[in-house]
Design a protein around this motif. Structure first.
Motif, short mmCIF file in Angstrom:
data_model
loop_
_atom_site.label_atom_id
_atom_site.label_comp_id
_atom_site.label_asym_id
_atom_site.label_seq_id
_atom_site.Cartn_x
_atom_site.Cartn_y
_atom_site.Cartn_z
N ASP A 89 1.05 -1.23 -0.08
CA ASP A 89 0.20 0.02 -0.02
C ASP A 89 0.81 1.42 0.06
OD1 ASP A 89 -2.12 -1.66 0.01
OD2 ASP A 89 -2.59 -1.32 2.09
N GLN A 90 2.01 1.25 1.06
CA GLN A 90 2.84 2.40 0.97
C GLN A 90 3.62 2.70 -0.32
OE1 GLN A 90 4.70 3.35 4.62
NE2 GLN A 90 3.28 2.57 5.93
N GLU A 93 1.28 4.12 -3.02
CA GLU A 93 1.02 5.42 -2.78
C GLU A 93 2.26 6.26 -3.00
OE1 GLU A 93 -0.61 8.10 1.01
OE2 GLU A 93 -0.72 6.02 1.04
#
Length: 342
Positions: A89-90, A93
């Protein structure tokens, strides 16, 4: 240019990234630092992976702002699902132009995917250690991989710790050492740049770095090859405990794994396996003792990879993204030891 697939091998000391063409050819490779998120944190892990992959893109003339089709990562410390999802996810992003999709697996599974698609046992012994059985149907059984506080048996860290602890215990008169400690004590003082046991405390607490502590293993290997009995002893113990990991997962191995030409295939990955000759006696002893309890276990072969497990990571990442990247398994691993039980 046709689709490009990325792979990362992330270790506790160093890492490697690789780009593959749609035909499975390796078109770029780059090196990088430790990317074990449990050791360096999520931010440093992500940054290290990003830098390696972007450097690989640039090295073959790819636009760094154009995402590759997929990125499969074979990471030490890549077991826990929640932590893996957080990483993905990071990464998505923070670096949306890195890749269209992401996949993370463990260093053990990435190594196995690099060597074969038929399964086997992989035993990793580098900075840390891990063992994974992968059956032909894809089921997995693990032993170890819990980090230096709870495991890492047979790893460079474990070997270094055993040698240093032997010196401490002998100096304290807590336990009689199995062999003279003179060489190991002198090597310890030189490597850590200390003059007594008190000088070791910063290396064990405030300034502790797992990879640096594990690096002492190289000095112990030098001592063992030069004939020091204590150095030879710690490597024999490492061979025994690494073999014990295999014994632990043997009961869950499917019969097909034993029936091939190689017998049970055991993939050995990590820098400690470079000292195989020092571990051989302890390793073979434990497997010989275990053989009687497993009637299908008549032969085993030890293999080592000819390519980084980033290759397996790339293959699995592409697969996860719905693509198929061919791998020529006839050239990805070689046998360095075989044994048949009589």
């Amino acid at each position: 240019m046709s689709a490009v697939y990325g792979g990362v091998e992330g270790g506790g000391s160093h890492s490697k990234a690789m780009l593959l063409s749609s035909t499975g050819d390796i078109i770029a490779e780059t090196d990088g630092p430790c990317t074990n998120h449990w050791l360096v944190g999520v931010d440093k892990c992500i940054d290290g992976i990003y830098d390696m992959v972007q450097k690989a893109k640039v090295s073959v003339g790819l636009d760094p702002d154009t995402p590759i089709h997929s990125l499969g990562m074979s990471l030490s410390g890549g077991e826990q699902k929640a932590a893996i999802q957080k990483l993905i996810d990071q990464m998505s992003e923070r670096y949306p132009k890195l890749s269209q999709s992401y996949y993370i697996t463990t260093d053990a599974i990435g190594a196995m995917a690099t060597a074969t698609d038929h399964g086997g046992i992989v035993v990793i012994s580098g900075t840390g250690s891990n063992c994974k059985l992968v059956n032909p149907d894809g089921t997995q059984v693990g032993c170890g991989g819990w980090g230096h506080m709870m495991g890492d048996e047979g790893s460079a860290f474990w070997i270094s710790h055993l040698a240093v602890k032997t010196v401490f215990d002998a100096k304290d008169n807590l336990a009689k050492p199995p062999h003279d400690i003179t060489y190991v004590e002198k090597a310890m003082d030189e490597y850590f740049q200390v003059s007594d046991l008190m000088g070791m405390l910063p290396h064990l607490y405030r300034n502790f770095q797992k990879s640096h502590f594990a690096g002492f293993c190289r000095k112990l290997a030098e001592g063992a090859n030069a004939g020091d009995a204590l150095c030879q002893y710690v490597f024999i113990q490492a061979g025994k405990i690494l073999a014990q990991h295999i014994v632990a997962v043997l009961p869950k191995a499917h019969q097909e794994l034993f029936s091939g030409e190689l017998g049970l295939p055991i993939l050995c990955e990590g820098s400690v396996w470079k000292s195989w000759e020092l571990m051989k006696d302890g390793f073979t002893q434990v497997l010989s003792q275990a053989q009687g309890a497993h009637r299908h276990f008549r032969k085993y072969s030890l293999l080592t990879l000819r390519h980084s497990s980033a290759l397996g990571g790339a293959k699995l990442g592409a697969q996860n993204a719905g693509a198929s990247v061919p791998v020529d398994y006839s050239s990805t691993a070689i046998v360095f030891f075989s044994h048949s039980f009589t």
